[in-house]
Write a protein that holds these residues in place. Structure first.
Motif, mmCIF file in Angstrom:
data_model
loop_
_atom_site.group_PDB
_atom_site.id
_atom_site.type_symbol
_atom_site.label_atom_id
_atom_site.label_comp_id
_atom_site.label_asym_id
_atom_site.label_seq_id
_atom_site.Cartn_x
_atom_site.Cartn_y
_atom_site.Cartn_z
ATOM 1 N N LEU A 101 14.444 32.618 28.477
ATOM 2 C CA LEU A 101 15.737 32.548 29.156
ATOM 3 C C LEU A 101 16.628 33.640 28.565
ATOM 4 O O LEU A 101 16.883 33.635 27.358
ATOM 5 C CB LEU A 101 16.383 31.182 28.966
ATOM 6 N N GLN A 103 20.213 36.032 28.695
ATOM 7 C CA GLN A 103 21.583 36.189 29.169
ATOM 8 C C GLN A 103 22.291 37.283 28.382
ATOM 9 O O GLN A 103 22.480 37.174 27.164
ATOM 10 C CB GLN A 103 22.366 34.879 29.023
ATOM 11 N N LEU A 144 19.857 34.844 33.309
ATOM 12 C CA LEU A 144 21.112 34.151 33.531
ATOM 13 C C LEU A 144 22.245 35.170 33.517
ATOM 14 O O LEU A 144 22.259 36.082 32.680
ATOM 15 C CB LEU A 144 21.377 33.105 32.441
ATOM 16 N N ILE A 181 19.684 32.517 37.405
ATOM 17 C CA ILE A 181 20.702 31.471 37.484
ATOM 18 C C ILE A 181 22.057 32.155 37.377
ATOM 19 O O ILE A 181 22.329 32.850 36.390
ATOM 20 C CB ILE A 181 20.538 30.438 36.354
ATOM 21 N N ASP A 182 22.912 31.965 38.351
ATOM 22 C CA ASP A 182 24.230 32.596 38.331
ATOM 23 C C ASP A 182 25.200 31.727 37.520
ATOM 24 O O ASP A 182 26.132 31.123 38.053
ATOM 25 C CB ASP A 182 24.746 32.828 39.747
ATOM 26 N N LEU A 183 24.967 31.702 36.221
ATOM 27 C CA LEU A 183 25.813 30.907 35.326
ATOM 28 C C LEU A 183 27.254 31.381 35.355
ATOM 29 O O LEU A 183 28.185 30.586 35.193
ATOM 30 C CB LEU A 183 25.253 30.969 33.898
ATOM 31 N N VAL A 246 23.337 24.708 32.738
ATOM 32 C CA VAL A 246 22.089 25.473 32.723
ATOM 33 C C VAL A 246 20.900 24.549 32.965
ATOM 34 O O VAL A 246 20.013 24.852 33.781
ATOM 35 C CB VAL A 246 21.925 26.237 31.397
ATOM 36 N N GLN A 249 20.344 23.705 36.509
ATOM 37 C CA GLN A 249 19.864 24.787 37.365
ATOM 38 C C GLN A 249 18.436 25.237 37.057
ATOM 39 O O GLN A 249 17.797 25.875 37.890
ATOM 40 C CB GLN A 249 20.800 25.986 37.244
#
Length: 262
Positions: A101, A103, A144, A181-183, A246, A249
């Protein structure tokens, strides 16, 4: 908080609808799962949501939070931190599925020597290179977009200067058929709905009496964040709020992860 979650849920629905490209399934059936978190301080231990997210997986899941404060798509690689991730991915046990994951964005913004990257060229190229690195290992990557900052203006509007980096992340992920994922959108909607007073309770430390009512957060240092009040980093409450987003999603981005979540 209830209104904040309702706003976030409406954004989540839009994100789910936008993810029309189904990712390739995990190796079937994996006997174990390892999750590796890669990112900056908003995901890192003590200052972000990463450890709280790890706690949302089943106990048998190995979840490693390798996110580090102050890192960008450039400095995470330049400092050898990505080499450590790749070494882990190459040593995967038989029957184990690995999911990374990732980001980035906060420290890719301008004004951070040794960290900032050009939004139009370097930032997307760096993300694409990470994707290319992971692919041959057999691991799966979920990208993310950067967690929102929590700075409001005098009219009560939440700033979202990170949105261009979020959109660049979505473009790269879509082009490379990687789940995203559009956090940024989800967290921004939730924080806007909860308002400044409630959002300030998500910080690492209580808001001082003399803290400004509005204003941008101070720049993120290139190390672990100290437990002081700001509107970027997260205390225990903030970590729970955003890790829940998170975790909610992850099965949308990668349905196979549902069985591994609490």
């Amino acid at each position: 908080m209830k209104k904040a979650w309702l706003a976030a849920l409406s954004v989540m629905a839009g994100v789910a609808q936008a993810q029309t490209q189904a990712p390739a399934p995990l190796p079937s059936p994996p006997s174990s799962l390892r999750v590796i978190l890669v990112g900056d301080s908003t995901m890192a231990t003590k200052s972000g949501y990463g450890d709280a997210l790890c706690a949302r997986f089943q106990p048998e899941v190995s979840c490693l939070n390798l996110a580090k404060g102050g890192r960008s798509t450039k400095s995470f690689r330049a400092e050898g931190l990505w080499d450590q991730v790749m070494a882990l991915l190459r040593e995967r046990r038989e029957g184990q599925a690995d999911v990374v994951l990732m980001q980035f964005g906060h420290n890719d913004q301008p004004g951070k020597p040794g960290r900032s990257t050009d939004l139009q060229t370097e930032f997307p190229a760096n993300l694409a290179r990470y994707i290319d690195d992971v692919a041959p290992t057999g691991a799966r990557l979920v990208m993310l977009t950067p967690l929102t900052r929590r700075s409001f203006d005098a009219q009560g509007r939440l700033d979202n200067a990170l949105r261009p980096w979020a959109e660049a992340t979505i473009r790269v992920a879509t082009e490379h058929r990687v789940p995203v994922i559009d956090l940024n959108a989800i967290s921004h909607a939730a924080v806007q709905a909860m308002g400044e007073a409630e959002a300030d309770t998500l910080a690492m430390a209580p808001k001082p009496i003399d803290a400004p009512a509005q204003g941008a957060s101070s720049p993120e240092r290139a190390g672990a964040a100290n437990p002081v009040f700001d509107r970027t980093h997260l205390g225990a409450k903030g970590a729970q709020v955003f890790s829940a987003m998170v975790a909610g999603q992850l099965p949308v981005a990668m349905p196979e992860l549902q069985r591994w979540l609490r």
